[in-house]
Scaffold this motif. Structure first.
Motif, PDB file in Angstrom:
ATOM      1  N   LYS A 190       0.814  -1.220   0.000  1.00 63.79           N
ATOM      2  CA  LYS A 190       0.000   0.000   0.000  1.00 63.79           C
ATOM      3  C   LYS A 190       0.854   1.279   0.000  1.00 63.79           C
ATOM      4  O   LYS A 190       0.480   2.262  -0.623  1.00 63.79           O
ATOM      5  CB  LYS A 190      -0.932  -0.048   1.216  1.00 63.79           C
ATOM      6  CG  LYS A 190      -1.568   1.241   1.616  1.00 63.79           C
ATOM      7  CD  LYS A 190      -2.884   1.476   0.907  1.00 63.79           C
ATOM      8  CE  LYS A 190      -3.498   2.790   1.386  1.00 63.79           C
ATOM      9  NZ  LYS A 190      -4.439   3.363   0.490  1.00 63.79           N
ATOM     10  N   ILE A 191       1.985   1.275   0.701  1.00 59.62           N
ATOM     11  CA  ILE A 191       2.728   2.532   0.717  1.00 59.62           C
ATOM     12  C   ILE A 191       4.193   2.469   0.269  1.00 59.62           C
ATOM     13  O   ILE A 191       4.711   3.446  -0.236  1.00 59.62           O
ATOM     14  CB  ILE A 191       2.607   3.271   2.078  1.00 59.62           C
ATOM     15  CG1 ILE A 191       3.172   2.460   3.238  1.00 59.62           C
ATOM     16  CG2 ILE A 191       1.173   3.666   2.371  1.00 59.62           C
ATOM     17  CD1 ILE A 191       3.109   3.217   4.572  1.00 59.62           C
ATOM     18  N   ILE A 192       4.846   1.315   0.428  1.00 59.25           N
ATOM     19  CA  ILE A 192       6.258   1.282   0.022  1.00 59.25           C
ATOM     20  C   ILE A 192       6.392   1.097  -1.488  1.00 59.25           C
ATOM     21  O   ILE A 192       7.052   1.868  -2.175  1.00 59.25           O
ATOM     22  CB  ILE A 192       7.037   0.179   0.787  1.00 59.25           C
ATOM     23  CG1 ILE A 192       7.086   0.526   2.287  1.00 59.25           C
ATOM     24  CG2 ILE A 192       8.447   0.028   0.220  1.00 59.25           C
ATOM     25  CD1 ILE A 192       7.892  -0.440   3.138  1.00 59.25           C
ATOM     26  N   LYS A 193       5.724   0.058  -2.026  1.00 60.15           N
ATOM     27  CA  LYS A 193       5.817  -0.224  -3.461  1.00 60.15           C
ATOM     28  C   LYS A 193       5.387   0.970  -4.324  1.00 60.15           C
ATOM     29  O   LYS A 193       6.066   1.309  -5.294  1.00 60.15           O
ATOM     30  CB  LYS A 193       5.005  -1.472  -3.826  1.00 60.15           C
ATOM     31  CG  LYS A 193       5.665  -2.791  -3.411  1.00 60.15           C
ATOM     32  CD  LYS A 193       6.789  -3.183  -4.352  1.00 60.15           C
ATOM     33  CE  LYS A 193       7.386  -4.550  -4.123  1.00 60.15           C
ATOM     34  NZ  LYS A 193       7.521  -5.053  -2.786  1.00 60.15           N
ATOM     35  N   PRO A 194       4.279   1.630  -3.978  1.00 62.05           N
ATOM     36  CA  PRO A 194       3.880   2.786  -4.793  1.00 62.05           C
ATOM     37  C   PRO A 194       4.930   3.885  -4.824  1.00 62.05           C
ATOM     38  O   PRO A 194       5.036   4.627  -5.807  1.00 62.05           O
ATOM     39  CB  PRO A 194       2.605   3.296  -4.098  1.00 62.05           C
ATOM     40  CG  PRO A 194       2.077   2.135  -3.351  1.00 62.05           C
ATOM     41  CD  PRO A 194       3.271   1.321  -2.946  1.00 62.05           C
ATOM     42  N   LEU A 195       5.721   3.970  -3.763  1.00 67.20           N
ATOM     43  CA  LEU A 195       6.758   4.998  -3.717  1.00 67.20           C
ATOM     44  C   LEU A 195       7.912   4.631  -4.644  1.00 67.20           C
ATOM     45  O   LEU A 195       8.481   5.477  -5.329  1.00 67.20           O
ATOM     46  CB  LEU A 195       7.258   5.121  -2.265  1.00 67.20           C
ATOM     47  CG  LEU A 195       8.240   6.230  -1.968  1.00 67.20           C
ATOM     48  CD1 LEU A 195       7.542   7.578  -1.998  1.00 67.20           C
ATOM     49  CD2 LEU A 195       8.898   6.031  -0.601  1.00 67.20           C
ATOM     50  N   ILE A 196       8.223   3.339  -4.684  1.00 68.37           N
ATOM     51  CA  ILE A 196       9.360   2.882  -5.480  1.00 68.37           C
ATOM     52  C   ILE A 196       8.989   2.689  -6.949  1.00 68.37           C
ATOM     53  O   ILE A 196       9.788   2.939  -7.840  1.00 68.37           O
ATOM     54  CB  ILE A 196       9.917   1.561  -4.883  1.00 68.37           C
ATOM     55  CG1 ILE A 196      10.342   1.791  -3.424  1.00 68.37           C
ATOM     56  CG2 ILE A 196      11.084   1.028  -5.707  1.00 68.37           C
ATOM     57  CD1 ILE A 196      10.687   0.516  -2.681  1.00 68.37           C
ATOM     58  N   HIS A 197       7.759   2.220  -7.176  1.00 71.30           N
ATOM     59  CA  HIS A 197       7.344   1.895  -8.555  1.00 71.30           C
ATOM     60  C   HIS A 197       6.190   2.777  -9.015  1.00 71.30           C
ATOM     61  O   HIS A 197       5.174   2.280  -9.497  1.00 71.30           O
ATOM     62  CB  HIS A 197       6.920   0.422  -8.639  1.00 71.30           C
ATOM     63  CG  HIS A 197       8.006  -0.538  -8.284  1.00 71.30           C
ATOM     64  ND1 HIS A 197       9.095  -0.763  -9.091  1.00 71.30           N
ATOM     65  CD2 HIS A 197       8.169  -1.334  -7.201  1.00 71.30           C
ATOM     66  CE1 HIS A 197       9.887  -1.663  -8.510  1.00 71.30           C
ATOM     67  NE2 HIS A 197       9.355  -2.018  -7.369  1.00 71.30           N
ATOM     68  N   LYS A 198       6.366   4.075  -8.855  1.00 70.98           N
ATOM     69  CA  LYS A 198       5.319   5.035  -9.201  1.00 70.98           C
ATOM     70  C   LYS A 198       4.780   4.807 -10.617  1.00 70.98           C
ATOM     71  O   LYS A 198       3.579   4.767 -10.853  1.00 70.98           O
ATOM     72  CB  LYS A 198       5.920   6.439  -9.095  1.00 70.98           C
ATOM     73  CG  LYS A 198       5.032   7.423  -8.370  1.00 70.98           C
ATOM     74  CD  LYS A 198       5.803   8.697  -8.045  1.00 70.98           C
ATOM     75  CE  LYS A 198       6.643   8.512  -6.790  1.00 70.98           C
ATOM     76  NZ  LYS A 198       7.737   9.462  -6.651  1.00 70.98           N
ATOM     77  N   ASP A 199       5.709   4.628 -11.570  1.00 73.39           N
ATOM     78  CA  ASP A 199       5.301   4.526 -12.979  1.00 73.39           C
ATOM     79  C   ASP A 199       4.507   3.263 -13.257  1.00 73.39           C
ATOM     80  O   ASP A 199       3.580   3.276 -14.072  1.00 73.39           O
ATOM     81  CB  ASP A 199       6.525   4.578 -13.893  1.00 73.39           C
ATOM     82  CG  ASP A 199       7.198   5.941 -13.809  1.00 73.39           C
ATOM     83  OD1 ASP A 199       6.508   6.897 -13.360  1.00 73.39           O
ATOM     84  OD2 ASP A 199       8.390   6.045 -14.158  1.00 73.39           O
ATOM     85  N   LEU A 200       4.878   2.184 -12.597  1.00 73.13           N
ATOM     86  CA  LEU A 200       4.129   0.938 -12.760  1.00 73.13           C
ATOM     87  C   LEU A 200       2.681   1.121 -12.318  1.00 73.13           C
ATOM     88  O   LEU A 200       1.749   0.712 -13.005  1.00 73.13           O
ATOM     89  CB  LEU A 200       4.755  -0.164 -11.892  1.00 73.13           C
ATOM     90  CG  LEU A 200       5.769  -1.088 -12.547  1.00 73.13           C
ATOM     91  CD1 LEU A 200       6.206  -2.157 -11.555  1.00 73.13           C
ATOM     92  CD2 LEU A 200       5.165  -1.730 -13.787  1.00 73.13           C
ATOM     93  N   TYR A 201       2.508   1.738 -11.157  1.00 73.22           N
ATOM     94  CA  TYR A 201       1.160   1.958 -10.653  1.00 73.22           C
ATOM     95  C   TYR A 201       0.374   2.839 -11.630  1.00 73.22           C
ATOM     96  O   TYR A 201      -0.787   2.603 -11.908  1.00 73.22           O
ATOM     97  CB  TYR A 201       1.197   2.587  -9.255  1.00 73.22           C
ATOM     98  CG  TYR A 201       1.388   1.557  -8.152  1.00 73.22           C
ATOM     99  CD1 TYR A 201       0.341   1.246  -7.276  1.00 73.22           C
ATOM    100  CD2 TYR A 201       2.592   0.890  -7.990  1.00 73.22           C
ATOM    101  CE1 TYR A 201       0.501   0.305  -6.270  1.00 73.22           C
ATOM    102  CE2 TYR A 201       2.764  -0.054  -6.992  1.00 73.22           C
ATOM    103  CZ  TYR A 201       1.718  -0.351  -6.130  1.00 73.22           C
ATOM    104  OH  TYR A 201       1.886  -1.288  -5.140  1.00 73.22           O
ATOM    105  N   LYS A 202       1.054   3.846 -12.156  1.00 71.17           N
ATOM    106  CA  LYS A 202       0.413   4.759 -13.098  1.00 71.17           C
ATOM    107  C   LYS A 202      -0.018   4.003 -14.354  1.00 71.17           C
ATOM    108  O   LYS A 202      -1.114   4.177 -14.862  1.00 71.17           O
ATOM    109  CB  LYS A 202       1.388   5.887 -13.465  1.00 71.17           C
ATOM    110  CG  LYS A 202       0.731   7.264 -13.390  1.00 71.17           C
ATOM    111  CD  LYS A 202       1.712   8.372 -13.736  1.00 71.17           C
ATOM    112  CE  LYS A 202       2.097   9.165 -12.493  1.00 71.17           C
ATOM    113  NZ  LYS A 202       3.340   9.940 -12.693  1.00 71.17           N
ATOM    114  N   ALA A 203       0.884   3.142 -14.851  1.00 74.86           N
ATOM    115  CA  ALA A 203       0.607   2.393 -16.072  1.00 74.86           C
ATOM    116  C   ALA A 203      -0.686   1.580 -15.953  1.00 74.86           C
ATOM    117  O   ALA A 203      -1.441   1.449 -16.907  1.00 74.86           O
ATOM    118  CB  ALA A 203       1.786   1.478 -16.399  1.00 74.86           C
ATOM    119  N   TYR A 204      -0.931   1.050 -14.777  1.00 73.74           N
ATOM    120  CA  TYR A 204      -2.140   0.256 -14.573  1.00 73.74           C
ATOM    121  C   TYR A 204      -3.314   1.104 -14.075  1.00 73.74           C
ATOM    122  O   TYR A 204      -4.363   0.577 -13.738  1.00 73.74           O
ATOM    123  CB  TYR A 204      -1.866  -0.878 -13.578  1.00 73.74           C
ATOM    124  CG  TYR A 204      -1.039  -2.002 -14.172  1.00 73.74           C
ATOM    125  CD1 TYR A 204      -1.634  -2.945 -15.011  1.00 73.74           C
ATOM    126  CD2 TYR A 204       0.323  -2.108 -13.898  1.00 73.74           C
ATOM    127  CE1 TYR A 204      -0.881  -3.970 -15.567  1.00 73.74           C
ATOM    128  CE2 TYR A 204       1.082  -3.135 -14.446  1.00 73.74           C
ATOM    129  CZ  TYR A 204       0.471  -4.061 -15.282  1.00 73.74           C
ATOM    130  OH  TYR A 204       1.213  -5.071 -15.814  1.00 73.74           O
TER     131      TYR A 204
END
Ligand code: ATP
Length: 267
Positions: free
Chosen positions: A32-46
């Protein structure tokens, strides 16, 4: 770290390996909070929304503060630990401004984990200070969380409470504390791992972690820590004579259990 803020900003040296048990909590914090910080673009892509905080609830002493600190350590972030009651106490001294300053300090020192304890103190029926004061602080808090006029990118917010039922529902809306996780009292396996962590680096002899875990039923992590502290005090006294540290044994620790009150009983 900017200098004015150095009194509230910390740089934790612990990480998830220093937290016993809590696997589910670690996983949720990670996703919920660590991955979104590291992989911002991945989250955006989806098209996956990022942002929002996590609310931890559960009995005292079971690791809410500890895991928040370890979360900061995991990503090498700064850490701010503040209790709502401190914020309310500052009310007469202009607490809205203070709350804003806390968030601004975090924004100047990204990435930063802000841990806010006692969120329930802002609950509808909770504060005995005048209602308007409570409401003003709540509104200020909500706008800081929403990041309306400011950039919350890189700000990770974790809240904690022992009494989630008192929390003002406005905090639970999407983008705010939209995830709530129960931090349970540690089970036997978790207690074993907490004993192991808390004994690390100490002079120990033959330690039977399984037995310690079995006999510490209903202990919180904090109880485990204090039982070890009590045993250490005793060992220290024995070691003064010749200046040589005497190793802690299983028995030394179990002996302290009689003096302890297992604090998660009611939970
Ligand atoms: P409170 O509601 O009283 O603030 P809390 O849930 O925030 O309690 P902590 O302050 O995190 O509890 O725990 C107190 C201490 O107990 C920690 O500093 C840590 O040393 C130890 N501890 C608690 N849980 C764990 C754990 N899961 N692993 C390792 N140590 C733990």
């Amino acid at each position: 770290i900017d200098e004015d803020a150095s009194s509230i900003l910390k740089k934790p040296t612990i990480n998830f390996n220093d937290v016993g048990g809590m696997d589910k909590v670690k996983e949720e914090i990670d996703l919920k909070i660590i991955k979104p910080l590291i992989h911002k673009d991945l989250y955006k892509a989806y098209g996956k929304k990022i942002g929002g905080g996590i609310l931890l609830y559960g009995p005292p002493g079971c690791g809410k503060t500890h895991i928040a600190k370890a979360t900061a350590g995991e990503i090498n972030a700064n850490f701010i630990n503040i209790g709502i009651n401190d914020i309310l106490d500052m009310w007469l001294g202009n607490s809205e401004k203070n709350l804003h300053e806390i968030f601004e300090t975090a924004r100047r020192n990204k990435p930063c984990v802000i841990f806010i304890d006692e969120i329930d103190a802002l609950g509808a029926n909770r504060n005995d200070i005048n209602k308007t004061a409570g409401r003003t602080v709540i509104n200020q808090f909500l706008s800081e969380l929403d990041g309306i006029e400011s950039d919350n990118d890189g700000i990770l917010v974790l809240g904690a409470t022992n009494a989630p039922w008192y929390i003002d529902p406005a905090f639970r809306r999407p983008g705010r504390f939209d995830r709530i996780i129960f931090v349970s009292p540690p089970d036997e396996i978790s207690r074993k791992s907490i004993f192991n962590i808390e004994l690390k680096g100490k002079p120990i002899g033959n330690i039977d972690l399984d037995e310690l875990a079995k006999k510490s039923k209903e202990f919180s992590g904090a109880d485990i820590k204090s039982s070890i502290d009590i045993a250490i005090e005793q060992k220290l006294k024995e070691s003064f004579k010749d200046g040589v540290p005497k190793p802690l044994s299983t028995k030394d620790i179990i002996k302290t259990f009689k003096k302890m009150k297992a604090s998660t009983k009611e939970w």
